[in-house]
Design a protein around this motif. Structure first.
Motif, PDB file in Angstrom:
ATOM      1  N   GLU A 337       0.832  -1.204   0.000  1.00  0.00           N
ATOM      2  CA  GLU A 337       0.000   0.000   0.000  1.00  0.00           C
ATOM      3  C   GLU A 337       0.864   1.251   0.000  1.00  0.00           C
ATOM      4  OE1 GLU A 337      -3.008  -0.031   2.995  1.00  0.00           O
ATOM      5  OE2 GLU A 337      -3.660  -2.054   2.512  1.00  0.00           O
ATOM      6  N   ASN A 338       1.952   1.199   0.747  1.00  0.00           N
ATOM      7  CA  ASN A 338       2.835   2.367   0.798  1.00  0.00           C
ATOM      8  C   ASN A 338       3.567   2.591  -0.517  1.00  0.00           C
ATOM      9  OD1 ASN A 338       3.089   3.814   3.550  1.00  0.00           O
ATOM     10  ND2 ASN A 338       2.783   1.667   4.051  1.00  0.00           N
ATOM     11  N   LEU A 339       4.063   1.502  -1.102  1.00  0.00           N
ATOM     12  CA  LEU A 339       4.727   1.652  -2.395  1.00  0.00           C
ATOM     13  C   LEU A 339       3.742   2.215  -3.411  1.00  0.00           C
ATOM     14  CD1 LEU A 339       6.795  -1.656  -2.725  1.00  0.00           C
ATOM     15  CD2 LEU A 339       7.675   0.662  -2.428  1.00  0.00           C
ATOM     16  N   PHE A 340       2.546   1.617  -3.410  1.00  0.00           N
ATOM     17  CA  PHE A 340       1.574   2.027  -4.416  1.00  0.00           C
ATOM     18  C   PHE A 340       1.259   3.511  -4.296  1.00  0.00           C
ATOM     19  CE2 PHE A 340      -2.574   2.836  -6.182  1.00  0.00           C
ATOM     20  CZ  PHE A 340      -2.428   2.284  -7.440  1.00  0.00           C
ATOM     21  N   PHE A 397      -5.149   6.512   5.936  1.00  0.00           N
ATOM     22  CA  PHE A 397      -5.647   6.889   7.262  1.00  0.00           C
ATOM     23  C   PHE A 397      -6.398   5.738   7.915  1.00  0.00           C
ATOM     24  CE2 PHE A 397      -5.982  11.661   6.036  1.00  0.00           C
ATOM     25  CZ  PHE A 397      -4.717  11.907   6.553  1.00  0.00           C
ATOM     26  N   ASP A 398      -7.051   4.956   7.061  1.00  0.00           N
ATOM     27  CA  ASP A 398      -7.939   3.902   7.550  1.00  0.00           C
ATOM     28  C   ASP A 398      -7.307   2.525   7.489  1.00  0.00           C
ATOM     29  OD1 ASP A 398     -10.191   4.779   8.592  1.00  0.00           O
ATOM     30  OD2 ASP A 398     -11.482   4.405   6.850  1.00  0.00           O
ATOM     31  N   SER A 399      -6.012   2.457   7.188  1.00  0.00           N
ATOM     32  CA  SER A 399      -5.446   1.146   6.871  1.00  0.00           C
ATOM     33  C   SER A 399      -4.490   0.641   7.933  1.00  0.00           C
ATOM     34  CB  SER A 399      -4.714   1.205   5.536  1.00  0.00           C
ATOM     35  OG  SER A 399      -5.544   1.788   4.592  1.00  0.00           O
ATOM     36  N   PRO A 403      -1.774   5.871  14.585  1.00  0.00           N
ATOM     37  CA  PRO A 403      -2.661   7.047  14.655  1.00  0.00           C
ATOM     38  C   PRO A 403      -1.894   8.356  14.868  1.00  0.00           C
ATOM     39  CG  PRO A 403      -3.451   5.305  16.093  1.00  0.00           C
ATOM     40  CD  PRO A 403      -2.131   4.843  15.574  1.00  0.00           C
ATOM     41  N   ASP A 404      -0.742   8.264  15.518  1.00  0.00           N
ATOM     42  CA  ASP A 404       0.020   9.492  15.744  1.00  0.00           C
ATOM     43  C   ASP A 404       0.561  10.088  14.452  1.00  0.00           C
ATOM     44  OD1 ASP A 404      -0.478   9.328  18.372  1.00  0.00           O
ATOM     45  OD2 ASP A 404       1.466   8.458  18.922  1.00  0.00           O
ATOM     46  N   MET A 405       0.616   9.281  13.411  1.00  0.00           N
ATOM     47  CA  MET A 405       1.112   9.793  12.133  1.00  0.00           C
ATOM     48  C   MET A 405       0.034  10.551  11.364  1.00  0.00           C
ATOM     49  SD  MET A 405       4.248   9.040  11.735  1.00  0.00           S
ATOM     50  CE  MET A 405       4.704   8.897  10.008  1.00  0.00           C
ATOM     51  N   ARG A 406      -1.199  10.335  11.763  1.00  0.00           N
ATOM     52  CA  ARG A 406      -2.273  10.940  10.965  1.00  0.00           C
ATOM     53  C   ARG A 406      -2.177  12.465  10.879  1.00  0.00           C
ATOM     54  NH1 ARG A 406      -7.425   7.638  13.245  1.00  0.00           N
ATOM     55  NH2 ARG A 406      -7.542   5.958  11.711  1.00  0.00           N
ATOM     56  N   PRO A 407      -1.966  13.155  12.009  1.00  0.00           N
ATOM     57  CA  PRO A 407      -1.940  14.632  11.902  1.00  0.00           C
ATOM     58  C   PRO A 407      -0.867  15.133  10.945  1.00  0.00           C
ATOM     59  CG  PRO A 407      -2.067  13.952  14.194  1.00  0.00           C
ATOM     60  CD  PRO A 407      -1.828  12.707  13.398  1.00  0.00           C
ATOM     61  N   LEU A 408       0.287  14.460  10.934  1.00  0.00           N
ATOM     62  CA  LEU A 408       1.357  14.896  10.042  1.00  0.00           C
ATOM     63  C   LEU A 408       0.883  14.879   8.594  1.00  0.00           C
ATOM     64  CD1 LEU A 408       4.338  15.602   9.459  1.00  0.00           C
ATOM     65  CD2 LEU A 408       4.761  13.145   9.290  1.00  0.00           C
ATOM     66  N   ASP A 468     -12.319  11.965   6.499  1.00  0.00           N
ATOM     67  CA  ASP A 468     -11.891  10.874   5.625  1.00  0.00           C
ATOM     68  C   ASP A 468     -12.281   9.512   6.178  1.00  0.00           C
ATOM     69  OD1 ASP A 468     -10.277   9.976   3.226  1.00  0.00           O
ATOM     70  OD2 ASP A 468      -9.346   8.829   4.840  1.00  0.00           O
ATOM     71  N   THR A 469     -12.154   9.340   7.482  1.00  0.00           N
ATOM     72  CA  THR A 469     -12.489   8.012   8.010  1.00  0.00           C
ATOM     73  C   THR A 469     -13.971   7.702   7.806  1.00  0.00           C
ATOM     74  OG1 THR A 469     -12.564   9.057  10.178  1.00  0.00           O
ATOM     75  CG2 THR A 469     -10.641   7.723   9.701  1.00  0.00           C
ATOM     76  N   THR A 470     -14.799   8.745   7.679  1.00  0.00           N
ATOM     77  CA  THR A 470     -16.215   8.490   7.388  1.00  0.00           C
ATOM     78  C   THR A 470     -16.442   8.261   5.899  1.00  0.00           C
ATOM     79  OG1 THR A 470     -16.400  10.439   8.786  1.00  0.00           O
ATOM     80  CG2 THR A 470     -18.437   9.289   8.247  1.00  0.00           C
ATOM     81  N   ALA A 471     -15.797   9.077   5.086  1.00  0.00           N
ATOM     82  CA  ALA A 471     -16.108   9.027   3.655  1.00  0.00           C
ATOM     83  C   ALA A 471     -15.289   7.973   2.914  1.00  0.00           C
ATOM     84  CB  ALA A 471     -15.862  10.387   3.023  1.00  0.00           C
TER      85      ALA A 471
END
Ligand code: HEM
Ligand SMILES: [Cu+2]
Length: 650
Positions: A337-340, A397-399, A403-408, A468-471
């Motif tokens: 997922e990260n490479l993609f 975000f959802d994968s 969670p601490d990386m999300r704000p960045l 995003d986590t909702t949509a």
């Protein structure tokens, strides 16, 4: 300046001689499309046989009932055979044994045949790309029509669930991989050398190869349907992509080949723009479209290798049982997922920046005003390009990310709206107090700005973690990115086509049909995709063919609009074919009264573009200046530029 490198025509015509050679060979050895097809067929069977031969003892082949090895080898050997048949390797081989290059007859051959060859003429490659892109776009569009037909009813089905996801995958993948070159392919290759005052591109063979890889990728992807398609959409997430049956090989091979094509096209473009500018074409005079091509090309060169690597790993996981992406065996599906997305997010700017380049180039012409904030716009393009490598995890975000990386990643994503805003506001600044000429290219450009605003604002919403986590995974996301790509890129492409086709062919598209096409496309585009925001907010997931009964009205609205949208594209195809093949209304001058360098030479341009390398005198946006002189001196005094640059040989 690098003009010394320009007189390569000497090599062109002097070296092997452009006429003659093909006639000296029997027809089945002449490099052209028929030998290419023959090579592809032979290659496929040879590769398939070899794959069976090599892998027949493999455990997974013995135990399972399919041999991925054979099909992957088949695809690769077919591609190699196709390219060999076209003569791609001939010059290389000749030079290896000390002979001069010879298998390019550009300029020499005329008529249709040269469009089916491996040619070194950047203008022919541009036209090849143009026709190719229209075919790819329409094919992928037909899949979209099939999707929308299925979604007419929540529970009555035309396809089964598996066939539906196959169609979604074909549509999404074909669009995303091939539309990467929608603008750089035709307009970049054709026009950039002319816009910077050059007779050629830096690496003509690379450029031609980049084009001929596209039909290979296209056909291989389509052929996946014969092997059961692939069940994972355009993103190819592991572990599903590793477990999937043979059809998945077509995805990985096609996307990988297209990655290579993008790298080659981008590399050639970067070198051309850096090294082949005419004297006086300072960075501050570069047309904004060329800036957009430069930033796009840099993204292509930097991002696509990651894609190619990812696809390669996927293929080895699928064939020789490496386990890069298989958690049970110590790999990681999260790695995929990260490479993609490390490729995938820059990819969306590979799609968006050229669109902005086109519309920014066009609006000064139709408002008769200089491009407001030219430097801000160019800087914005660079800002977008750089930042786009720092946002990819907003897709994850959802994968299961920390969670601490999300704000960045939320912040970097929101930051990217600033340089994007620069590019956007430059246009609004140009509109300020302008008198508009609403010709067809301008209409499409304005449509692009309208659509992209909706796409952009919904993007800022999605960059927000709670939103995003909702949509995520819903039709809201579908609506968002179709607004940016279809509403942004494709509208801009249309603007560019109506604007530059007279330059490229000397023929004008019918403008009355163009207006009808614009209004139908604009209205039905919005009417197709606006409801998708609501459908997504109401919870309809993407890639699923069944939905809640109460959403049928909105879905039917969207589907019917999409058929009419398809109709507007059909109208375009009819206009294109009718205007270029049958009506052929000549448009030889400078119909838009543009100051662009490309418009200062005849349409279509002569084989060498310029009789002499021009000396550029100013930027091309001095509209409304009383004392604006010419943008370039097309016949500079002999002493200024060496006479050696003038030879054409064609
Ligand atoms: C005629 C215009 C188009 C229509 C009506 C259309 C319609 C759709 C629909 C309804 C879906 C969602 C299917 C689902 O998830 O169940 C979809 C997915 C998608 N479309 Fe389009 N589309 C159009 C043009 C484009 C263009 C121009 C691009 C990009 C260049 C594009 C790229 C995609 C991608 C990447 C997906 C996601 C596939 C996946 O989930 O893996 N589409 N399209
Ligand atoms: Cu992204």
């Amino acid at each position: 300046m690098a003009i010394e490198t320009q007189p390569e025509k000497a090599e062109h015509s002097g070296g092997g001689g452009p006429g003659g050679p093909p006639a000296a060979r029997p027809w089945w050895m002449r490099p052209a499309i028929h030998t290419a097809i023959l090579g592809a067929v032979l290659g496929y069977f040879l590769g398939h046989w070899l794959g069976n031969f090599v892998a027949s003892g493999y455990q997974q082949v013995v135990e399972g009932d399919e041999n991925n090895f054979a099909i992957v080898f088949g695809y690769l050997a077919a591609t190699a055979g196709f390219l060999a048949g076209l003569g791609v390797f001939n010059d290389l081989l000749r030079q290896m044994v000390g002979l001069p290059p010879r298998d390019h007859d550009d300029g020499g051959g005329s008529g249709l045949a040269r469009y089916f060859r491996f040619t070194l003429d950047h203008k022919v490659v541009g036209i090849q790309y143009l026709v190719g892109m229209i075919i790819y776009f329409c094919t992928a569009g037909l899949f979209a029509m099939a999707i929308r037909t299925e979604l007419l009813s929540p529970s009555y089905h035309l396809f089964n669930a598996g066939a539906y996801i196959e169609i979604v995958g074909e549509h999404g993948t074909m669009m995303m991989m091939l539309m990467s070159s929608l603008v750089l392919g035709p307009f970049g290759n054709y026009l950039v050398p002319i816009m910077i005052g050059s007779k050629r591109v830096a690496f003509p063979r690379m450029e031609a190869l980049s084009f001929w890889l596209t039909p290979c990728a296209f056909l291989i992807l389509l052929s996946g349907l014969l092997f059961g398609g692939f069940p994972f959409g355009w993103t190819g997430y592991a572990p599903l992509s590793i477990q999937a049956t043979q059809g998945a090989d077509s995805y990985a091979v096609a996307f990988g080949l297209m990655g290579i094509s993008i790298i080659l096209a981008g590399f050639n473009m970067v070198c051309t723009i850096i090294c082949y500018r005419a004297p006086g074409m300072r960075w501050s005079r570069l047309p904004i479209f060329v800036w957009s091509m430069l930033t796009t090309a840099l993204l292509m060169v930097l991002a696509a290798p990651v894609l190619v690597g990812g696809m390669y790993m996927m293929l080895t996981d699928r064939t020789v049982q490496t386990a890069f992406f298989v958690p049970d065996l110590g790999g990681s599906s999260y790695l995929y997922e990260n490479l993609f997305w490390f490729f995938g997010h820059p990819e969306v700017y590979i799609l968006a920046l050229p669109g902005f380049g086109i519309v920014s180039e066009i609006i000064p012409v139709f408002t008769r005003k200089p491009l407001f904030g030219y430097k801000v716009s160019a800087a914005g393009m660079f800002g977008v390009a750089i930042l786009s490598f720092f946002v990819w995890q907003h897709h994850l975000f959802d994968s299961g990310m920390d969670p601490d990386m999300r704000p960045l990643f939320m912040i970097t994503t929101e930051l990217i709206s600033i340089p994007t805003g620069f590019i956007y506001l430059v246009a609004l600044g140009t509109f300020w107090k302008a008198r508009f000429r609403f010709s067809v290219p301008m209409l499409f450009a304005l449509g692009m700005y309208f659509n992209f605003l909706i796409g952009g604002i919904s993007g800022v919403m999605l960059s927000d973690v709670p939103a995003d986590t909702t949509a995520h995974g819903s039709f809201f996301v579908m609506a968002h990115f179709h607004y940016t790509i279809m509403g942004g890129l494709v509208f801009a492409f249309m603007a560019g086509l109506y604007y530059w086709l007279p330059k490229m062919t000397g023929i004008r598209l019918n403008l009355r049909l163009g207006k009808i096409q614009f209004w139908t496309m604009f209205v039905f585009f919005n009417s197709t995709f606006l409801p998708m925001f609501a459908i997504g907010e109401a919870g309809q997931p993407r890639r699923v063919f069944e939905y809640a009964a109460n959403l049928q009205t909105l879905n039917d609205w969207s589907s019917i609009s999409s058929f009419l949208l398809g109709g507007s594209i059909l109208l375009f195809v009819i206009n294109f074919i009718w205007s270029t093949v049958f009506a052929r209304v000549r448009e030889e001058g400078n119909p838009w009264r543009s100051r662009g360098l490309e418009w200062q030479i005849p349409s279509p341009p002569p084989p060498d573009n310029f009789e002499h390398i021009p000396v550029v005198l100013s930027d091309p946006y001095r509209y409304g200046f009383k004392d604006a002189g010419p943008v370039a001196d097309l016949y500079p005094p002999a002493g200024v530029i060496s006479g050696a640059l003038t030879g054409s040989g064609a």
